[in-house]
Design a protein around this motif. Structure first.
Motif, mmCIF file in Angstrom:
data_model
loop_
_atom_site.group_PDB
_atom_site.id
_atom_site.type_symbol
_atom_site.label_atom_id
_atom_site.label_comp_id
_atom_site.label_asym_id
_atom_site.label_seq_id
_atom_site.Cartn_x
_atom_site.Cartn_y
_atom_site.Cartn_z
ATOM 1 N N ASN A 1 18.320 -44.250 -37.706
ATOM 2 C CA ASN A 1 17.248 -43.847 -38.699
ATOM 3 C C ASN A 1 16.134 -43.115 -38.312
ATOM 4 O OD1 ASN A 1 18.662 -45.382 -40.742
ATOM 5 N ND2 ASN A 1 17.662 -47.370 -40.267
ATOM 6 N N SER A 2 15.483 -42.576 -39.088
ATOM 7 C CA SER A 2 14.068 -41.803 -38.996
ATOM 8 C C SER A 2 13.000 -42.763 -38.471
ATOM 9 C CB SER A 2 13.828 -40.745 -40.004
ATOM 10 O OG SER A 2 12.542 -40.260 -39.873
ATOM 11 N N PRO A 3 12.230 -42.680 -37.910
ATOM 12 C CA PRO A 3 11.005 -43.369 -37.592
ATOM 13 C C PRO A 3 10.077 -43.418 -38.858
ATOM 14 C CG PRO A 3 10.520 -41.436 -36.303
ATOM 15 C CD PRO A 3 12.098 -41.365 -36.909
ATOM 16 N N LEU A 4 10.219 -42.407 -39.887
ATOM 17 C CA LEU A 4 9.413 -42.388 -41.058
ATOM 18 C C LEU A 4 10.368 -42.806 -42.001
ATOM 19 C CD1 LEU A 4 7.018 -41.393 -42.247
ATOM 20 C CD2 LEU A 4 7.903 -39.124 -42.782
ATOM 21 N N GLN A 5 10.214 -43.740 -42.868
ATOM 22 C CA GLN A 5 10.951 -44.302 -44.091
ATOM 23 C C GLN A 5 10.080 -44.159 -45.188
ATOM 24 O OE1 GLN A 5 14.247 -45.371 -44.026
ATOM 25 N NE2 GLN A 5 14.210 -44.730 -42.028
ATOM 26 N N LEU A 6 11.008 -43.626 -46.234
ATOM 27 C CA LEU A 6 10.148 -43.352 -47.725
ATOM 28 C C LEU A 6 10.440 -44.916 -48.194
ATOM 29 C CD1 LEU A 6 9.199 -41.776 -49.993
ATOM 30 C CD2 LEU A 6 11.492 -41.237 -50.670
ATOM 31 N N GLU A 7 9.211 -45.454 -48.536
ATOM 32 C CA GLU A 7 9.549 -46.643 -49.435
ATOM 33 C C GLU A 7 9.705 -46.748 -50.796
ATOM 34 O OE1 GLU A 7 9.042 -49.886 -47.819
ATOM 35 O OE2 GLU A 7 9.732 -48.894 -46.129
ATOM 36 N N HIS A 8 8.758 -45.667 -51.447
ATOM 37 C CA HIS A 8 8.987 -45.323 -52.739
ATOM 38 C C HIS A 8 8.193 -44.153 -53.287
ATOM 39 C CE1 HIS A 8 8.486 -46.429 -57.273
ATOM 40 N NE2 HIS A 8 7.273 -46.174 -56.987
ATOM 41 N N TYR A 9 8.624 -43.495 -54.280
ATOM 42 C CA TYR A 9 8.147 -42.312 -54.859
ATOM 43 C C TYR A 9 8.241 -42.139 -56.011
ATOM 44 C CZ TYR A 9 12.412 -39.616 -55.577
ATOM 45 O OH TYR A 9 13.552 -39.017 -56.062
ATOM 46 N N PHE A 10 7.199 -41.472 -57.115
ATOM 47 C CA PHE A 10 7.349 -41.340 -58.135
ATOM 48 C C PHE A 10 6.568 -39.932 -58.693
ATOM 49 C CE2 PHE A 10 3.321 -43.629 -57.283
ATOM 50 C CZ PHE A 10 2.450 -42.948 -57.975
ATOM 51 N N PHE A 11 6.862 -39.468 -59.839
ATOM 52 C CA PHE A 11 6.501 -38.142 -60.108
ATOM 53 C C PHE A 11 5.147 -38.632 -61.007
ATOM 54 C CE2 PHE A 11 10.665 -36.828 -59.178
ATOM 55 C CZ PHE A 11 10.405 -35.906 -58.577
ATOM 56 N N PHE B 1 5.554 -43.203 -50.622
ATOM 57 C CA PHE B 1 4.654 -43.979 -49.658
ATOM 58 C C PHE B 1 5.844 -44.077 -48.806
ATOM 59 C CE2 PHE B 1 3.146 -45.015 -54.241
ATOM 60 C CZ PHE B 1 1.947 -44.976 -53.749
ATOM 61 N N PHE B 2 5.306 -43.924 -47.442
ATOM 62 C CA PHE B 2 5.901 -43.779 -46.363
ATOM 63 C C PHE B 2 5.411 -44.981 -45.273
ATOM 64 C CE2 PHE B 2 6.319 -39.723 -48.382
ATOM 65 C CZ PHE B 2 7.532 -39.312 -48.224
ATOM 66 N N VAL B 3 6.450 -45.399 -44.376
ATOM 67 C CA VAL B 3 5.941 -46.268 -43.190
ATOM 68 C C VAL B 3 6.723 -45.537 -42.111
ATOM 69 C CG1 VAL B 3 6.425 -48.429 -42.143
ATOM 70 C CG2 VAL B 3 6.119 -48.488 -44.522
ATOM 71 N N VAL B 4 5.848 -45.533 -40.858
ATOM 72 C CA VAL B 4 6.226 -45.279 -39.627
ATOM 73 C C VAL B 4 6.641 -46.513 -38.765
ATOM 74 C CG1 VAL B 4 5.610 -44.067 -37.559
ATOM 75 C CG2 VAL B 4 4.846 -43.248 -40.034
ATOM 76 N N ASP B 5 7.859 -46.584 -38.099
ATOM 77 C CA ASP B 5 7.956 -47.536 -37.250
ATOM 78 C C ASP B 5 7.069 -47.755 -36.183
ATOM 79 O OD1 ASP B 5 9.275 -48.993 -35.137
ATOM 80 O OD2 ASP B 5 11.383 -48.189 -35.741
ATOM 81 N N PRO B 6 6.759 -49.021 -36.071
ATOM 82 C CA PRO B 6 5.651 -49.399 -35.067
ATOM 83 C C PRO B 6 6.145 -49.200 -33.631
ATOM 84 C CG PRO B 6 6.311 -51.582 -36.189
ATOM 85 C CD PRO B 6 6.999 -50.080 -36.834
ATOM 86 N N GLU B 7 7.350 -49.306 -33.391
ATOM 87 C CA GLU B 7 7.907 -48.834 -31.761
ATOM 88 C C GLU B 7 7.749 -47.296 -31.493
ATOM 89 O OE1 GLU B 7 8.632 -51.416 -29.986
ATOM 90 O OE2 GLU B 7 8.032 -52.777 -31.607
ATOM 91 N N PHE B 8 7.638 -46.563 -32.639
ATOM 92 C CA PHE B 8 7.750 -44.973 -32.504
ATOM 93 C C PHE B 8 6.589 -44.566 -31.988
ATOM 94 C CE2 PHE B 8 7.338 -40.681 -34.115
ATOM 95 C CZ PHE B 8 8.377 -40.180 -33.320
ATOM 96 N N GLU B 9 6.516 -43.749 -30.895
ATOM 97 C CA GLU B 9 5.319 -43.039 -30.229
ATOM 98 C C GLU B 9 5.375 -41.557 -30.609
ATOM 99 O OE1 GLU B 9 4.379 -44.382 -26.154
ATOM 100 O OE2 GLU B 9 5.249 -46.283 -26.311
ATOM 101 N N HIS B 10 4.021 -41.018 -30.986
ATOM 102 C CA HIS B 10 3.848 -39.710 -31.193
ATOM 103 C C HIS B 10 2.570 -39.328 -31.012
ATOM 104 C CE1 HIS B 10 4.092 -36.092 -33.465
ATOM 105 N NE2 HIS B 10 5.200 -35.953 -33.189
ATOM 106 N N ASP B 11 2.133 -38.307 -30.399
ATOM 107 C CA ASP B 11 0.967 -37.782 -30.240
ATOM 108 C C ASP B 11 -0.110 -37.702 -31.490
ATOM 109 O OD1 ASP B 11 2.333 -35.533 -30.356
ATOM 110 O OD2 ASP B 11 1.303 -34.420 -29.167
#
Length: 148
Positions: free
Chosen positions: A2-12, A82-92
């Motif tokens: 899985n990507s560390p960035l997850q799409l929770e929901h979207y709409f137009f 609406f997106f969520v980033v995995d709390p374990e994921f490290e990025h600058d």
């Protein structure tokens, strides 16, 4: 996987397509072969102040008003995700990652919607151009929520 960035929901938020009845087939073909100045694109990012690593990304695209007389359609579309980033994921630069990848996800959905809507319109389908969102993301020194 899985990507560390997850799409929770979207709409137009906006979906508008108005056909230009005062245009010729030749103008349509010329417009289709035009460059990316045919469209205006904006990307916005907001984070949830209450929950770390939750973000909202907004992508807006519209046809360029300056080219309205030669454009087969007046398009105005807006998508919010609406997106969520995995709390374990490290990025600058988490915000740049969310802005770039979140906008790419939303723009892909928007491209399909625009193509579907315009395919039922008089001048045929419009496929939005491919965009490099890394180039649209603001630098660290910018304080804006959108890029054009």
């Amino acid at each position: 996987m899985n990507s560390p960035l997850q799409l929770e929901h979207y709409f137009f938020e906006r979906m508008s397509c108005i056909a230009n009845s005062a245009i010729t087939f030749e103008q349509v073909e010329e417009w289709r072969n035009g460059d990316d100045s045919r469209f205006k694109l904006r990307v916005g990012l907001a984070n949830n102040p209450d929950i770390d690593r939750e973000y909202q990304v907004r992508v807006e695209i519209e046809t360029n008003d300056a080219l309205a007389d030669s454009s087969p359609y007046q398009l105005d579309f807006s998508a919010v995700g609406f997106f969520v980033v995995d709390p374990e994921f490290e990025h600058d630069d988490i915000e740049r990652l969310v802005r770039t990848n979140g906008a790419s996800v939303l723009f892909s959905a928007m491209r399909e919607l625009v193509t579907m809507v315009t395919s039922r319109a008089p001048w045929g389908p419009v496929m939005l151009p491919t965009v490099n969102f890394r180039l649209l993301a603001p630098s660290e020194s910018e304080n804006s929520d959108s890029a054009e």
